[in-house]
Design a protein around this motif. Structure first.
Motif, PDB file in Angstrom:
ATOM      1  N   LEU A   6       1.519   6.277  -7.008  1.00  0.00           N
ATOM      2  CA  LEU A   6       0.354   7.027  -7.482  1.00  0.00           C
ATOM      3  C   LEU A   6       0.589   8.534  -7.377  1.00  0.00           C
ATOM      4  O   LEU A   6       0.276   9.282  -8.308  1.00  0.00           O
ATOM      5  CB  LEU A   6      -0.886   6.624  -6.689  1.00  0.00           C
ATOM      6  N   ILE A   7       1.160   8.969  -6.275  1.00  0.00           N
ATOM      7  CA  ILE A   7       1.474  10.396  -6.124  1.00  0.00           C
ATOM      8  C   ILE A   7       2.452  10.849  -7.206  1.00  0.00           C
ATOM      9  O   ILE A   7       2.271  11.905  -7.825  1.00  0.00           O
ATOM     10  CB  ILE A   7       2.045  10.671  -4.714  1.00  0.00           C
ATOM     11  N   THR A   8       3.458  10.042  -7.461  1.00  0.00           N
ATOM     12  CA  THR A   8       4.449  10.384  -8.483  1.00  0.00           C
ATOM     13  C   THR A   8       3.817  10.465  -9.869  1.00  0.00           C
ATOM     14  O   THR A   8       4.089  11.398 -10.635  1.00  0.00           O
ATOM     15  CB  THR A   8       5.579   9.337  -8.488  1.00  0.00           C
ATOM     16  N   THR A  68      -1.770   5.088 -14.287  1.00  0.00           N
ATOM     17  CA  THR A  68      -2.284   5.765 -13.092  1.00  0.00           C
ATOM     18  C   THR A  68      -3.626   5.176 -12.674  1.00  0.00           C
ATOM     19  O   THR A  68      -3.863   4.928 -11.481  1.00  0.00           O
ATOM     20  CB  THR A  68      -2.431   7.274 -13.350  1.00  0.00           C
ATOM     21  N   ILE A  69      -4.492   4.909 -13.632  1.00  0.00           N
ATOM     22  CA  ILE A  69      -5.793   4.321 -13.324  1.00  0.00           C
ATOM     23  C   ILE A  69      -5.637   2.915 -12.752  1.00  0.00           C
ATOM     24  O   ILE A  69      -6.294   2.553 -11.768  1.00  0.00           O
ATOM     25  CB  ILE A  69      -6.691   4.308 -14.578  1.00  0.00           C
ATOM     26  N   VAL A  70      -4.753   2.121 -13.322  1.00  0.00           N
ATOM     27  CA  VAL A  70      -4.536   0.758 -12.841  1.00  0.00           C
ATOM     28  C   VAL A  70      -3.979   0.764 -11.421  1.00  0.00           C
ATOM     29  O   VAL A  70      -4.463   0.026 -10.547  1.00  0.00           O
ATOM     30  CB  VAL A  70      -3.602  -0.012 -13.803  1.00  0.00           C
ATOM     31  N   ILE A  71      -2.981   1.603 -11.162  1.00  0.00           N
ATOM     32  CA  ILE A  71      -2.386   1.650  -9.824  1.00  0.00           C
ATOM     33  C   ILE A  71      -3.387   2.155  -8.804  1.00  0.00           C
ATOM     34  O   ILE A  71      -3.457   1.643  -7.678  1.00  0.00           O
ATOM     35  CB  ILE A  71      -1.093   2.496  -9.841  1.00  0.00           C
ATOM     36  N   LEU A 111      -6.683  -3.027  -2.486  1.00  0.00           N
ATOM     37  CA  LEU A 111      -5.864  -3.422  -1.332  1.00  0.00           C
ATOM     38  C   LEU A 111      -6.346  -2.753  -0.053  1.00  0.00           C
ATOM     39  O   LEU A 111      -6.381  -3.377   1.010  1.00  0.00           O
ATOM     40  CB  LEU A 111      -4.392  -3.072  -1.563  1.00  0.00           C
ATOM     41  N   ALA A 112      -6.718  -1.499  -0.155  1.00  0.00           N
ATOM     42  CA  ALA A 112      -7.189  -0.777   1.031  1.00  0.00           C
ATOM     43  C   ALA A 112      -8.510  -1.346   1.536  1.00  0.00           C
ATOM     44  O   ALA A 112      -8.771  -1.339   2.742  1.00  0.00           O
ATOM     45  CB  ALA A 112      -7.343   0.701   0.713  1.00  0.00           C
ATOM     46  N   LEU A 113      -9.347  -1.842   0.648  1.00  0.00           N
ATOM     47  CA  LEU A 113     -10.617  -2.436   1.065  1.00  0.00           C
ATOM     48  C   LEU A 113     -10.455  -3.856   1.593  1.00  0.00           C
ATOM     49  O   LEU A 113     -11.189  -4.281   2.478  1.00  0.00           O
ATOM     50  CB  LEU A 113     -11.605  -2.427  -0.106  1.00  0.00           C
ATOM     51  N   GLU A 153       0.828  -1.209   0.000  1.00  0.00           N
ATOM     52  CA  GLU A 153       0.000   0.000   0.000  1.00  0.00           C
ATOM     53  C   GLU A 153       0.861   1.257   0.000  1.00  0.00           C
ATOM     54  O   GLU A 153       0.557   2.223  -0.695  1.00  0.00           O
ATOM     55  CB  GLU A 153      -0.936   0.001   1.200  1.00  0.00           C
ATOM     56  N   VAL A 154       1.930   1.240   0.769  1.00  0.00           N
ATOM     57  CA  VAL A 154       2.813   2.413   0.829  1.00  0.00           C
ATOM     58  C   VAL A 154       3.504   2.635  -0.516  1.00  0.00           C
ATOM     59  O   VAL A 154       3.544   3.753  -1.032  1.00  0.00           O
ATOM     60  CB  VAL A 154       3.852   2.253   1.960  1.00  0.00           C
TER      61      VAL A 154
END
Length: 75
Positions: free
Chosen positions: A16-18, A55-58, A65-67, A9-10
């Protein structure tokens, strides 16, 4: 198992931010001329389209993963 999920997740969050920061909008040369670029329609091509799709895939994988992560903690 929990450590791997948290690490994933990290890493995905940083990726994603990048990717979002790499998608710079409005950095066109026409901005210098005073023209409004928001009224111009253009399609994504090449690297820009690939970057958008990745970006959409990530983002999708990160949301999944978060869910799933809280449910795996209870097991």
């Amino acid at each position: 198992m929990q450590t791997y999920l948290f690490s994933a997740e990290v890493v995905l969050g940083i990726a994603l931010i990048t990717l979002v920061l790499l998608q710079a909008k409005g950095n066109s040369a026409s901005v210098l001329g005073g023209r409004n670029t928001s009224a111009t329609y253009r399609t994504r091509r090449g690297v820009e389209k690939t970057l958008f799709n990745v970006t959409i895939v990530i983002a999708s994988v990160l949301i999944i993963l978060a869910l799933v992560h809280p449910f795996l903690l209870t097991v």
